[in-house]
Enzyme design. Structure first.
Site, mmCIF file in Angstrom:
data_model
loop_
_atom_site.group_PDB
_atom_site.id
_atom_site.type_symbol
_atom_site.label_atom_id
_atom_site.label_comp_id
_atom_site.label_asym_id
_atom_site.label_seq_id
_atom_site.Cartn_x
_atom_site.Cartn_y
_atom_site.Cartn_z
ATOM 1 N N SER A 231 -54.374 52.042 20.173
ATOM 2 C CA SER A 231 -54.218 52.382 18.761
ATOM 3 C C SER A 231 -53.019 51.625 18.180
ATOM 4 C CB SER A 231 -54.092 53.901 18.613
ATOM 5 O OG SER A 231 -54.290 54.302 17.289
ATOM 6 N N ASP A 457 -65.472 53.960 16.498
ATOM 7 C CA ASP A 457 -64.091 54.434 16.379
ATOM 8 C C ASP A 457 -63.781 54.854 14.943
ATOM 9 O OD1 ASP A 457 -61.222 54.651 16.332
ATOM 10 O OD2 ASP A 457 -61.160 53.411 18.136
ATOM 11 N N HIS A 487 -62.210 57.450 19.679
ATOM 12 C CA HIS A 487 -61.058 56.569 19.465
ATOM 13 C C HIS A 487 -60.651 55.955 20.803
ATOM 14 C CE1 HIS A 487 -57.685 54.898 17.459
ATOM 15 N NE2 HIS A 487 -56.788 55.769 17.865
#
Length: 518
Positions: A231, A457, A487
């Site tokens: 991320s 995602d 995610h």
């Protein structure tokens, strides 16, 4: 889903919008940053880890890994201001699990950043340590609280009572009075950050954290930084690669942030991403053999959720006493449940109960996103998130700008669009000027970096992986696609993804760019 944050990937316990990183020093330089060798030569004192502080999320000390290996923690000194490398220092909290294999086969340290920005790596790595058992055969697993986070000069803003109220407030105003109240609430939060952490606020940029990682590399005794970023951690890794291309070792970016976007573009992309995830949830629920308990058709599921949120805007329902589930808290909880397909059953149950007047489950999900533990204390993930984002990103949006953009955001997501649009006001009254529209991650001369995009995602939309691979440069970014939900990709346990990542990190086998896993 606080307004200026981006969710933590693996921990599934942080929240929303990304803002871009900045560069305050000469890009692409491998020159020495410090005028002496005092900090790079420091020796770390590794000891058994204590229980996490409230600022890290609280809880118990990390449990041993399978086989009995324990976690050890240490503190590294880093300059408060990298422009004054011999000046005042701050503490950077680290955690490590020593490599389990033959010492002769050890490659070095594998440093993890799980995203946020604002997530505590010291608490997150142990939670997922067993997932990285194969990687630990040849690496010491290492993570850290980036500056401004947890025990690393953690940013402090409002107290728990104030945060309880802040996270309940209406974040999608319907008239001038509600808009003024939203602006006042954001300003009060930002003013509290300046009052309580003003000394630290100018020094929590992504560039500062990247320089901390290079210092960490030296202190850990590694010639190269071997890195696993998830991320926001992909953005941090990209900035590191830009600053120090010759010091990059084997690196993997998973759940990739698009480094070419402005804050507004990132917010709009997340609106589309969360809407896609909600569509996929509705499709999955209504395609089951048994009747979907939250709607008869895909559209019915989404219509009923929209009605719930509208009703909550007018009249909240009981949540976790004495708090009630508001529209904002429910939106947070729904968003949190979309980070992983494993959370979809909780979303189904939470919606069922909310339709019957019980908001407890959706509020628990919202609390998870906001960093609130069962004792009512908050980690500093949201304070750190806003501080890092606002120091990084140059954009400062006005109410008029948001109102002009509302139609585009509503089109991107009928459910999340308005929320994410109004979230762009989060840095408007920030005490520290932002530095850039988006980060420079060009890394000519760096070795291959594996960049993984997940087609489902919600938080870092799939297209960001291709943009990152291209921005890193020809011969550097190696794109891998995972056709899945949630995610991130590696923690989905998909065999194809795992084999590609493990093969590169452990054996140096670079996957073919364009590889698709499903």
């Amino acid at each position: 889903m606080p307004s200026q944050s981006q969710p933590r990937a693996a921990a599934l316990a942080a929240a929303t919008l990304l803002l871009s990183a900045t560069l305050t020093a000469c890009g692409g330089s491998d020159s020495k940053d410090s005028k002496d060798d005092h900090l790079p030569a420091q020796k770390l004192s590794w000891k058994d880890c204590p229980a996490p502080a409230d600022s890290q999320g609280g809880g118990e000390a990390p449990s041993p890994l399978p086989g009995g290996a324990g976690w050890q923690c240490a503190t590294m000194k880093a300059p408060l201001d990298w422009a004054k490398p011999t000046g005042e220092t701050i503490d950077i909290a680290l955690i490590k699990a020593a490599a389990s294999g033959d010492k002769a086969e050890r490659i070095g340290s594998l440093v993890f950043n799980f995203g946020g920005p604002g997530g505590s790596g010291v608490t997150t790595l142990p939670a997922f340590g067993p997932e990285y058992a194969k990687l630990r055969t040849r690496y010491d697993l290492v993570s850290f609280d980036p500056r401004g986070v947890g025990r690393s000069a953690g940013i402090e803003c409002q107290d728990a009572e104030q945060l309880d109220a802040y996270f309940q407030e209406d974040s999608t105003p319907d008239d001038d009075a509600e808009t003024k109240k939203l602006i006042d609430n954001v300003k009060a939060f930002n003013d509290a950050c300046e009052k309580n952490s003003g000394r630290t606020l100018p020094h929590v940029r992504t560039t500062d954290a990247a320089r901390d990682m290079d210092l960490m590399r030296q202190v850990l005794g590694d010639d190269k930084l071997h890195y696993f970023g998830i991320s926001y951690g992909t953005e941090l890794g990209g900035v590191f690669a830009h600053l120090f291309p010759g010091r990059v070792g084997r690196a993997v970016f998973d759940a990739v942030v698009d480094p070419t976007q402005t804050a507004e573009q990132g917010s709009l992309g997340q609106a589309e991403g969360f809407q896609l995830a909600l569509d996929n949830f509705a499709k999955d629920c209504t395609s089951q053999v048994a009747d979907c308990p939250v709607g008869d058709t895909e559209q019915d599921v989404k219509d009923r959720i929209a009605k719930l949120l509208k009703d909550l805007d007018a009249k909240p329902i009981p949540g976790i006493p004495p708090r009630r589930l508001t529209q904002t808290a429910a939106t947070n909880g729904i968003a949190q449940s979309l980070y992983s397909k494993d959370f979809w059953p909780y979303l189904t149950q939470g919606l069922e109960e909310a339709y019957d007047g019980d908001g407890k489950i959706l509020m628990l999900l919202s609390d998870s996103m906001n960093g609130r533990n069962e004792d009512g204390e908050y980690s500093n993930i949201q304070a750190a998130n806003v501080a890092i984002n606002c120091a990084d990103d140059k954009a400062r949006y006005s109410t008029q700008h948001v109102e002009e953009k509302l139609p585009a955001f509503r089109k991107a997501s009928p459910l999340f669009g308005e929320y994410l649009a109004w979230g762009m006001l989060g840095c408007t009254d920030w005490a520290v000027e932002g530095q850039a529209d988006h980060p420079d991650v060009s890394a000519e001369g760096a070795p291959p970096i594996v960049v993984i995009g997940n087609t489902g995602d919600p938080a870092t939309p799939y297209e960001g992986a291709r943009k990152m691979a291209r921005a890193l440069g020809e011969g550097v970014g190696v794109e891998l696609t995972y056709k899945g939900q949630g995610h991130g990709a590696y923690d989905s346990k998909n065999t194809c993804v795992r084999d590609a990542v493990d093969g590169y990190l452990l054996d140096g086998k670079v996957p073919k760019s364009g590889t698709v896993c499903s």
